[in-house]
Motif scaffolding. Structure first.
Motif, PDB file in Angstrom:
ATOM      1  N   LYS A   1      -0.013  -2.224   4.997  1.00  0.00           N
ATOM      2  CA  LYS A   1       0.995  -2.544   4.322  1.00  0.00           C
ATOM      3  C   LYS A   1       1.735  -1.544   3.131  1.00  0.00           C
ATOM      4  N   GLU A   2       0.943  -0.394   3.194  1.00  0.00           N
ATOM      5  CA  GLU A   2       1.620   0.447   1.849  1.00  0.00           C
ATOM      6  C   GLU A   2       2.448   1.141   2.751  1.00  0.00           C
ATOM      7  N   ILE A   3       2.349   1.637   4.013  1.00  0.00           N
ATOM      8  CA  ILE A   3       3.417   2.201   4.808  1.00  0.00           C
ATOM      9  C   ILE A   3       4.929   1.016   4.531  1.00  0.00           C
ATOM     10  N   ALA A   4       4.529  -0.358   5.277  1.00  0.00           N
ATOM     11  CA  ALA A   4       5.364  -1.037   5.389  1.00  0.00           C
ATOM     12  C   ALA A   4       6.119  -0.771   3.891  1.00  0.00           C
ATOM     13  N   ALA A   5       5.514  -0.774   2.897  1.00  0.00           N
ATOM     14  CA  ALA A   5       6.443  -0.766   1.684  1.00  0.00           C
ATOM     15  C   ALA A   5       6.761   0.663   1.577  1.00  0.00           C
ATOM     16  N   ARG A   6       6.627   1.290   2.000  1.00  0.00           N
ATOM     17  CA  ARG A   6       7.250   2.098   1.860  1.00  0.00           C
ATOM     18  C   ARG A   6       8.664   2.729   2.936  1.00  0.00           C
ATOM     19  N   ILE A   7       8.389   1.470   3.823  1.00  0.00           N
ATOM     20  CA  ILE A   7       9.517   1.719   4.843  1.00  0.00           C
ATOM     21  C   ILE A   7      10.878   0.581   4.047  1.00  0.00           C
TER      22      ILE A   7
ATOM     23  N   PRO B   1      14.552  -6.086  -1.990  1.00  0.00           N
ATOM     24  CA  PRO B   1      12.988  -5.653  -1.214  1.00  0.00           C
ATOM     25  C   PRO B   1      12.346  -5.818  -2.354  1.00  0.00           C
ATOM     26  N   ALA B   2      12.704  -6.090  -3.574  1.00  0.00           N
ATOM     27  CA  ALA B   2      11.716  -7.367  -4.319  1.00  0.00           C
ATOM     28  C   ALA B   2      11.033  -8.263  -3.683  1.00  0.00           C
ATOM     29  N   ASP B   3      11.572  -9.346  -3.938  1.00  0.00           N
ATOM     30  CA  ASP B   3      11.329 -10.743  -3.149  1.00  0.00           C
ATOM     31  C   ASP B   3      10.292 -10.651  -1.925  1.00  0.00           C
ATOM     32  N   PHE B   4      11.167  -9.244  -0.858  1.00  0.00           N
ATOM     33  CA  PHE B   4      10.370  -8.685  -0.137  1.00  0.00           C
ATOM     34  C   PHE B   4       9.037  -8.281  -0.100  1.00  0.00           C
ATOM     35  N   ARG B   5       8.742  -7.925  -1.097  1.00  0.00           N
ATOM     36  CA  ARG B   5       7.659  -6.803  -0.995  1.00  0.00           C
ATOM     37  C   ARG B   5       6.151  -7.257  -2.238  1.00  0.00           C
ATOM     38  N   LYS B   6       6.976  -9.024  -2.593  1.00  0.00           N
ATOM     39  CA  LYS B   6       5.855 -10.112  -3.173  1.00  0.00           C
ATOM     40  C   LYS B   6       5.494 -10.747  -1.625  1.00  0.00           C
ATOM     41  N   GLU B   7       6.183 -10.588  -0.271  1.00  0.00           N
ATOM     42  CA  GLU B   7       5.602 -11.679   0.677  1.00  0.00           C
ATOM     43  C   GLU B   7       5.022 -10.617   1.196  1.00  0.00           C
ATOM     44  N   LEU B   8       5.434  -9.141   0.604  1.00  0.00           N
ATOM     45  CA  LEU B   8       3.999  -8.161   1.744  1.00  0.00           C
ATOM     46  C   LEU B   8       2.590  -8.197   1.008  1.00  0.00           C
ATOM     47  N   ASP B   9       3.399  -8.371   0.140  1.00  0.00           N
ATOM     48  CA  ASP B   9       1.541  -7.968  -0.590  1.00  0.00           C
ATOM     49  C   ASP B   9       0.581  -9.154  -0.516  1.00  0.00           C
ATOM     50  N   ALA B  10       0.944 -10.670  -0.543  1.00  0.00           N
ATOM     51  CA  ALA B  10       0.741 -11.405  -0.030  1.00  0.00           C
ATOM     52  C   ALA B  10       0.141 -11.126   0.805  1.00  0.00           C
ATOM     53  N   LEU B  11       0.214 -10.588   2.686  1.00  0.00           N
ATOM     54  CA  LEU B  11      -0.561 -11.208   3.062  1.00  0.00           C
ATOM     55  C   LEU B  11      -2.070 -10.452   3.683  1.00  0.00           C
ATOM     56  N   GLU B  12      -2.959 -11.655   4.367  1.00  0.00           N
ATOM     57  CA  GLU B  12      -4.029 -11.050   4.348  1.00  0.00           C
ATOM     58  C   GLU B  12      -4.656 -11.534   5.749  1.00  0.00           C
ATOM     59  N   LEU B  13      -5.991  -9.998   5.494  1.00  0.00           N
ATOM     60  CA  LEU B  13      -6.251 -10.259   7.159  1.00  0.00           C
ATOM     61  C   LEU B  13      -6.717 -11.269   7.355  1.00  0.00           C
ATOM     62  N   TRP B  14      -6.656 -11.471   9.049  1.00  0.00           N
ATOM     63  CA  TRP B  14      -7.051 -12.289   9.574  1.00  0.00           C
ATOM     64  C   TRP B  14      -8.490 -12.323  10.790  1.00  0.00           C
ATOM     65  N   HIS B  15      -9.068 -12.948  10.492  1.00  0.00           N
ATOM     66  CA  HIS B  15     -10.267 -13.278  10.985  1.00  0.00           C
ATOM     67  C   HIS B  15     -10.371 -13.367  12.658  1.00  0.00           C
ATOM     68  N   GLY B  16     -10.117 -12.385  13.429  1.00  0.00           N
ATOM     69  CA  GLY B  16     -10.282 -12.750  14.783  1.00  0.00           C
ATOM     70  C   GLY B  16      -9.072 -12.059  14.874  1.00  0.00           C
ATOM     71  N   LYS B  17      -8.357 -11.783  16.454  1.00  0.00           N
ATOM     72  CA  LYS B  17      -7.869 -11.403  17.663  1.00  0.00           C
ATOM     73  C   LYS B  17      -6.568 -11.256  17.141  1.00  0.00           C
ATOM     74  N   ALA B  18      -5.522 -10.682  17.525  1.00  0.00           N
ATOM     75  CA  ALA B  18      -4.549 -10.443  17.516  1.00  0.00           C
ATOM     76  C   ALA B  18      -4.040 -11.359  18.862  1.00  0.00           C
ATOM     77  N   ASP B  19      -2.913 -11.819  19.219  1.00  0.00           N
ATOM     78  CA  ASP B  19      -2.044 -12.045  20.467  1.00  0.00           C
ATOM     79  C   ASP B  19      -1.104 -11.679  20.105  1.00  0.00           C
ATOM     80  N   LEU B  20      -0.840 -10.293  21.506  1.00  0.00           N
ATOM     81  CA  LEU B  20      -0.061  -9.284  21.402  1.00  0.00           C
ATOM     82  C   LEU B  20       1.521 -10.232  22.278  1.00  0.00           C
ATOM     83  N   TRP B  21       0.642 -10.897  22.848  1.00  0.00           N
ATOM     84  CA  TRP B  21       1.757 -11.785  24.119  1.00  0.00           C
ATOM     85  C   TRP B  21       3.342 -12.592  22.865  1.00  0.00           C
ATOM     86  N   ARG B  22       2.387 -13.505  22.164  1.00  0.00           N
ATOM     87  CA  ARG B  22       3.338 -14.065  21.347  1.00  0.00           C
ATOM     88  C   ARG B  22       3.676 -13.722  20.120  1.00  0.00           C
TER      89      ARG B  22
END
Length: 605
Positions: free
Chosen positions: A123-129, A159-180
């Motif tokens: 999330k920090e690197i995404a904010a820097r981008i 960017p300010a509105d986008f950062r709010k959505e980025l900061d609100a992201l939460e970790l998913w307690h499961g695997k990731a589906d790369l294909w989808r």
């Protein structure tokens, strides 16, 4: 326009004005041609006076010409808006850019190194981008999970509105589906090209730890791998792809990988075996010695030393603490000794004193990834079990009926009396009986089942109930197969189809426990005196088990014919015993000392 060393001009057409840099030189040459030289005596003394300083004057004139020309060149370059790349996270671009930020939210991103989790760093690197992107760029956000989630679908210009959505992201307690996730990224890119044509450049940033369980598409079958590669190529044609690896090559992780309880139906006072499997994931010791990893930079580039992975490895070799926690209270502790890539099994024994639902947890001591240090199971504990026996040959004399011996085995006298409540009905009353509230159904020598009765059993299995079929001389195999074995679109209740009747030539031949692999027979291992293997079986139906199916052979005859078969169907379990429980011409099973424990194990299973 791109120049070497990451130099870029936002307005390259302004370079055409460099031709104006020749103006001072042209003016100088033009003025030289306009002068007419005339010699006279008085000037000769002046020329001799300045002859000594001629070289200095010529140098000054060339410097003045270079300054005039340089001023024009610098003015033109300034108008071309030059930018240097390579020092920022985001390369500067000449055209407005659409940047898709894909943040991996799989549970392995919770791994902590240097005080921060991989997810926080992503999330920090995404904010820097976002912060280092030029004004006018647009941003979309995709959460890499299972299923993936498009958080910001339309390119955001604020960017300010986008950062709010980025900061609100939460970790998913499961695997990731790369294909989808790739499919979601492809759709976002196509939509942006249609809806935001001003954003002429497109970039996709994957911020991920490249966990093997999510990215190991090379191990898939050829068709899946080829489909994945094709989708990857399509995404690469739509945008420039950047993968930012947040993983650590020397990271170790201890986890509770499995938690099982032997008895799904637990009664008050019964001993319960809780088994856990603990693993230590990470590179092998030899790989660790060959490739030591230096500290990784975090934040603004300063070096932050990660926890020494050998500390966890050394603790695991001495023994990691594994706790049994019941209803939030630690009740037992053991040590699991592990080496990198290895596993250890831990077993706990516990008795419940009160009925109700109890939460059982196996907890491992803390390491870099907290989420997989726990596993839970909820155990319903009861005072007694309710069993319904359906009799295919009812009689006023219990031991002349098909279920007489079953009743005695299910509710034996002695210390366990009253722990199983048995109710018996004739098969003719099955359709009018509500099966709710019964923990298990036992059928003995029931001749046939109707389609309505098959639906009743299917609904019961969907609630998690258990069904045991004992066959016998009244059984019509064709009717069983037609209504219960999934033939011609019928419901599937049986784990195996019934074949022809088999009469054993040597009924005294020992039975085959198949190395006691199945939990139902585990109690008999090392106790051959119980008589299970010497049980006389004279007749039985052949059970046709699908080779690639999920059914398990529990017990077989000496000739290799399945005698007891089990399978989990719907949410319940079904057991078929291919011989009779009450007919001495079929089997002497109820007269053998192994019969009562065998029936009790079926009930517990």
């Amino acid at each position: 326009m791109m120049l070497p060393l990451g130099f870029e001009l936002l307005n390259p057409w302004m370079l055409g004005w460099l031709a104006a840099a020749a103006a001072p030189l042209l003016i100088h040459l033009w003025n030289r041609r306009r002068h007419v030289e005339t010699y006279f005596a008085a000037m000769e003394f002046l020329l001799r006076a300045v002859e000594a300083s001629r070289r200095r004057l010529r140098l000054e004139q060339w410097l003045l010409l270079a300054v005039r020309t340089g001023i024009l060149v610098l003015a033109v370059l300034a108008a071309a808006d030059p930018l240097w790349e390579g020092l920022a996270v985001v390369p500067a671009r000449g055209q407005p850019t659409h940047r898709v930020l894909v943040v991996d939210a799989s549970f392995s991103m919770g791994y902590r190194a240097g005080g921060k989790s991989r997810f926080q760093r992503a999330k920090e690197i995404a904010a820097r981008i976002v912060d280092e992107s030029p004004p006018g760029d647009g941003f979309t956000l995709v959460l890499m999970a299972s299923p993936p989630r498009i958080v910001v679908a339309t390119p955001a210009r604020n960017p300010a509105d986008f950062r709010k959505e980025l900061d609100a992201l939460e970790l998913w307690h499961g695997k990731a589906d790369l294909w989808r996730t790739l499919a979601a990224v492809e759709q976002v890119l196509l939509d942006a090209r249609r809806d935001a044509p001003r954003l002429t450049a497109h970039e996709v940033y994957f911020l991920t730890d490249l966990a093997r369980s999510d990215w190991a598409w090379a191990s898939q079958d050829s068709a899946s791998r080829e489909a994945f590669l094709q989708r990857s190529r399509r995404v690469a044609e739509l945008a420039h792809l950047v993968v930012i690896d947040l993983g650590q090559p020397d990271a170790f992780n201890a986890a509770v990988s499995e938690l099982t309880v032997d008895q799904p139906a637990v009664l008050v006072g019964d001993p319960v075996q809780v088994r856990a499997e603990v693993r230590l994931y990470g590179p092998s010791a030899s790989a660790q010695e060959r490739s030591p990893s230096p500290p990784k930079p975090e934040g603004n580039g300063e070096a932050t030393r990660l926890p020494d992975p050998s500390q966890l490895v050394e603790r695991a070799r001495r023994g990691l603490a594994v706790e049994l926690v019941v209803d939030g209270r630690p009740v037992d502790k053991q040590a699991a000794r592990l080496s990198p890539g290895g596993k250890a099994n831990v077993a706990f024994a516990w008795r419940f004193d009160t009925p109700g639902d109890h939460v059982v947890e196996v907890r491992l001591e803390q390491d870099g990834l907290e989420i997989d240090n726990h596993r839970y199971v909820v155990l319903p504990v009861r005072r007694r079990l309710r069993v319904l026996c359906v009799d295919g040959r009812p009689s006023s004399d219990p031991f002349r009926s098909a279920t007489g011996y079953l009743q005695a085995a299910l509710a034996p006298r002695g210390p366990r009396a009253g722990r199983v409540e048995v109710e018996v009905i004739p098969d003719s009353r099955l359709r009018e009986t509500s099966l709710a509230g019964y923990d298990c159904l036992f059928f003995a020598d029931v001749a046939r089942f109707t389609a309505a009765e098959a639906r009743l059993l299917d609904g019961y299995l969907q609630t998690g109930g258990g069904v045991v079929f004992f066959l016998g001389p009244q059984v019509q195999a064709d009717a069983y197969n037609r209504e219960l074995a999934g033939a011609a679109g019928s419901l599937r209740v049986l784990p195996a189809r019934l074949g022809p009747l088999v009469t054993r030539s040597d009924a005294s031949a020992r039975l085959n426990p198949l190395e006691y692999r199945h939990p139902i027979l585990r109690v008999f291992e090392g106790h051959e005196a119980a008589g299970l293997l010497t049980t006389p079986v004279f007749r039985h139906y052949r059970l046709d088990v699908a080779p690639q199916g999920a059914a398990n052979v529990v017990l077989a005859t000496g000739e290799g014919e399945p005698l007891i078969v089990e399978e989990s169907i719907q949410r319940g379990r079904v057991i078929v015993v291919s011989t009779a429980v009450d007919d001495p011409q079929w089997s002497a099973m109820p007269l053998w000392p192994s019969f009562v424990p065998l029936v009790q194990e079926m009930l517990q299973y």
